[in-house]
Scaffold this active site. Structure first.
Site: not given
Length: 140
Positions: A10, A58, A86, A92, A103, A116
């Site tokens: 991202k 959002f 994942r 998230t 992350r 993502h």
């Protein structure tokens, strides 16, 4: 069973020059990168990709964020690719992500969470087809 999954690096990660570090994590964890390219999303592309979230609070900020910088889209392949990817990227919200996940290590916030990943084989197939033609994906 060998599967394919879809990944986006991202804008927040691209802006901070983390592309190489993140792609390296993919390969270190057994993923083959069988397609990859840098793109700058148009509003139409961003809204189309996130169409399932249209009408949610959002949605507009997410579209703006995804248009704020180029992104890197990739197709990754390995056994249990969707589930393993994942796990590799983490939850998230980076504050609750496990240590050692992408992350936890790189994300700035819940929105600016660096990557993502598809959440199912069906979504992976849809997302791959959104960005790649068959002739852009290579067996390795």
């Amino acid at each position: 069973m060998t599967e394919r999954t879809f990944s986006i690096i991202k804008p927040d990660a691209v802006k901070r020059n983390l592309i190489g570090a993140i792609l390296t994590r993919f390969e270190q964890n057994g993923f083959k990168i069988i397609a990859s390219k840098m793109v700058r999303l148009t509003r139409e592309q961003a809204e189309g990709f996130y169409a399932e979230h249209q009408g949610k609070e959002f949605f507009a900020p997410l579209v703006e964020y995804m248009m704020s910088s180029p992104i890197v889209v990739s197709v990754l392949e390995k056994e249990n690719a969707v589930k393993d990817y994942r796990t590799l990227i983490g939850t998230t919200n980076p504050e609750t992500a496990e240590e050692g996940t992408i992350r936890k290590d790189f994300a700035l916030s819940q929105r600016e969470n660096s990557v993502h990943g598809s959440d199912s084989i069906e979504n992976a197939n849809r997302e791959i087809a959104y960005f790649f033609t068959d002739c852009e994906i290579f067996e390795r």
